[in-house]
Design a protein around this motif. Structure first.
Motif, PDB file in Angstrom:
ATOM      1  N   PHE A 154     118.937  32.881  50.592  1.00 14.54           N
ATOM      2  CA  PHE A 154     118.590  32.792  49.173  1.00 14.54           C
ATOM      3  C   PHE A 154     119.793  32.302  48.355  1.00 14.54           C
ATOM      4  N   ILE A 155     120.967  32.877  48.614  1.00 16.12           N
ATOM      5  CA  ILE A 155     122.189  32.490  47.895  1.00 16.12           C
ATOM      6  C   ILE A 155     122.586  31.070  48.260  1.00 16.12           C
ATOM      7  N   TRP A 156     122.518  30.747  49.550  1.00 16.03           N
ATOM      8  CA  TRP A 156     122.936  29.424  50.023  1.00 16.03           C
ATOM      9  C   TRP A 156     122.079  28.320  49.413  1.00 16.03           C
ATOM     10  N   LYS A 176     123.258  25.361  46.764  1.00 15.48           N
ATOM     11  CA  LYS A 176     123.046  23.962  47.121  1.00 15.48           C
ATOM     12  C   LYS A 176     122.043  23.272  46.193  1.00 15.48           C
ATOM     13  N   GLY A 177     121.419  24.060  45.320  1.00 12.97           N
ATOM     14  CA  GLY A 177     120.442  23.485  44.401  1.00 12.97           C
ATOM     15  C   GLY A 177     119.159  23.071  45.082  1.00 12.97           C
ATOM     16  N   LYS A 178     118.864  23.664  46.257  1.00 12.12           N
ATOM     17  CA  LYS A 178     117.676  23.285  47.005  1.00 12.12           C
ATOM     18  C   LYS A 178     116.419  24.026  46.549  1.00 12.12           C
ATOM     19  N   ARG A 179     116.603  25.008  45.710  1.00 10.26           N
ATOM     20  CA  ARG A 179     115.444  25.757  45.255  1.00 10.26           C
ATOM     21  C   ARG A 179     115.654  26.172  43.801  1.00 10.26           C
ATOM     22  N   LEU A 224     120.003  44.153  58.501  1.00 11.27           N
ATOM     23  CA  LEU A 224     120.382  42.796  58.891  1.00 11.27           C
ATOM     24  C   LEU A 224     119.354  41.732  58.491  1.00 11.27           C
ATOM     25  N   PRO A 225     118.056  41.896  58.763  1.00 12.83           N
ATOM     26  CA  PRO A 225     117.096  40.844  58.363  1.00 12.83           C
ATOM     27  C   PRO A 225     117.088  40.609  56.856  1.00 12.83           C
ATOM     28  N   TRP A 226     117.197  41.686  56.104  1.00 16.46           N
ATOM     29  CA  TRP A 226     117.210  41.568  54.648  1.00 16.46           C
ATOM     30  C   TRP A 226     118.461  40.811  54.180  1.00 16.46           C
ATOM     31  N   MET A 227     119.611  41.125  54.774  1.00 16.57           N
ATOM     32  CA  MET A 227     120.852  40.463  54.383  1.00 16.57           C
ATOM     33  C   MET A 227     120.848  38.985  54.763  1.00 16.57           C
ATOM     34  N   LEU A 228     120.288  38.648  55.925  1.00 17.69           N
ATOM     35  CA  LEU A 228     120.218  37.248  56.330  1.00 17.69           C
ATOM     36  C   LEU A 228     119.353  36.442  55.366  1.00 17.69           C
ATOM     37  N   LEU A 229     118.222  37.024  54.971  1.00 21.37           N
ATOM     38  CA  LEU A 229     117.358  36.356  53.997  1.00 21.37           C
ATOM     39  C   LEU A 229     118.060  36.237  52.639  1.00 21.37           C
ATOM     40  N   PHE A 230     118.809  37.256  52.284  1.00 15.02           N
ATOM     41  CA  PHE A 230     119.544  37.216  51.019  1.00 15.02           C
ATOM     42  C   PHE A 230     120.604  36.110  51.043  1.00 15.02           C
ATOM     43  N   ILE A 289     112.899  34.577  48.436  1.00 11.13           N
ATOM     44  CA  ILE A 289     113.037  33.571  49.491  1.00 11.13           C
ATOM     45  C   ILE A 289     111.949  33.735  50.543  1.00 11.13           C
ATOM     46  N   LEU A 290     111.510  34.984  50.781  1.00  9.54           N
ATOM     47  CA  LEU A 290     110.487  35.240  51.799  1.00  9.54           C
ATOM     48  C   LEU A 290     109.146  34.620  51.419  1.00  9.54           C
ATOM     49  N   VAL A 291     108.859  34.562  50.128  1.00  8.72           N
ATOM     50  CA  VAL A 291     107.586  34.002  49.683  1.00  8.72           C
ATOM     51  C   VAL A 291     107.468  32.518  50.037  1.00  8.72           C
ATOM     52  N   ASP A 292     108.611  31.853  50.193  1.00 10.57           N
ATOM     53  CA  ASP A 292     108.591  30.442  50.591  1.00 10.57           C
ATOM     54  C   ASP A 292     108.104  30.270  52.032  1.00 10.57           C
TER      55      ASP A 292
END
Length: 310
Positions: free
Chosen positions: A204-206, A210-213, A195-201, A258-261
């Motif tokens: 990352f996709i979102w 959205k072009g935020k990253r 679950l934590p990995w999927m939420l971060l993923f 995404i985690l590195v952010d």
């Protein structure tokens, strides 16, 4: 078993050694990307840490199957493919690893080809299709795989290969071994077991949509590889959670991206001290007999007793 003896730990060593070998390959793949070297070193350490802490990977690594070798050969083939222009023989090595993946679990090795196509779709780079190197890679892998039926034919046992084709392509892939499962089985499994990995993923996709990253090209490639591989596996009627193993290195790349952010600056200060901990975690979690005896595949226990008598 002749080297380590017949036991649960030696069986886990066979399963774990391939996952352990994935770690330096994954580290080098992430670290040696274009960009700031220091930043990518931290990203590489995080990727390896995220990878070895995936609960499903820990569980399946400790089971002596062929899925961990498949994961290693898939990762290594993609590694050499992405670095095919850095050394003149890398595309040959990529092809040999593709062939070894074919010999390991047959059509599951096609995740390499379709995964590369998915990654190319996300990074919008299709130049490799027109490169002779890519076709030589495909031919090299196919030729290596063809040695098996050739040797069977020479020894008059080609019927074994026909039985393999019938069981793999018709009984398993087409008929699903008589069973049927939902298209969302793997998605449900990942949300339940990682679950934590999927939420971060999903974050990352979102943020990407959205072009935020602006993620690295490797992060985009890994996203395409993971999503296309997950889609192809979900289309099969026959589903086992260990079929997901070849996708986990690329899943880890996306999550770490995404985690590195969030923890990159903090981790940068301590990653020099965590190298030994990472190796120790990998050994303890993947190899040593911590946990209870599994009741799955009861036949493996009398088989173990027989092997101890050899």
């Amino acid at each position: 078993f002749k080297v380590f003896g017949s036991g649960y730990t030696s069986a886990r060593i066979f399963g774990a050694i391939w996952t352990l070998l994935c770690i330096p390959v994954l580290f080098d793949l992430v670290k040696n990307q274009s960009g700031d070297k220091k930043d990518h070193t931290v990203r590489a350490y995080l990727t390896c840490l995220v990878f070895i802490l995936i609960p499903a990977l820990i569980k399946k690594t400790r089971f002596p199957g062929l899925d961990t070798p498949l994961m290693f050969f898939c990762l290594l083939s993609v590694f050499f493919f992405l670095k095919r222009n850095q050394h003149r023989y890398n595309f040959i090595w990529a092809g040999l690893c593709f062939g070894l993946a074919l010999l390991t679990k047959g059509p599951m090795a096609l995740l390499i080809i379709f995964g590369i196509m998915g990654g190319s779709l996300f990074v919008r780079d299709w130049k490799w299709i027109t490169e002779a190197k890519s076709w030589v890679m495909l031919l090299t892998g196919s030729m290596l795989f063809s040695l098996w039926p050739l040797l069977l034919a020479i020894n008059g046992k080609l019927n074994i290969f026909y039985q393999y084709l019938d069981f793999t392509f018709f009984h398993t892939i087409r008929d699903g071994r008589g069973g049927e499962s939902s298209f969302f089985t793997y998605f449900s499994f990942l949300f339940t077991n990682a679950l934590p990995w999927m939420l971060l993923f999903l974050v990352f996709i979102w943020q990407g949509l959205k072009g935020k990253r602006i993620t690295s090209s490797l992060g985009l490639f890994a996203t395409g590889f993971f999503l296309v591989g997950l889609l192809l596996l979900s289309l099969q009627n026959f589903k086992y959670s260990h079929y997901l193993l070849p996708l986990y290195p690329f899943f880890a790349i996306c999550v770490a991206d995404i985690l590195v952010d969030y923890v990159g600056k903090w981790f940068e200060k301590i990653h020099h001290y965590t190298r030994g901990i990472t190796v120790l975690l990998a050994l303890v979690l993947l190899v040593f007999p911590i946990g209870v005896k599994s009741s799955r595949d009861a036949d493996i226990f009398p088989m173990l007793e027989k092997m101890r008598t050899l």
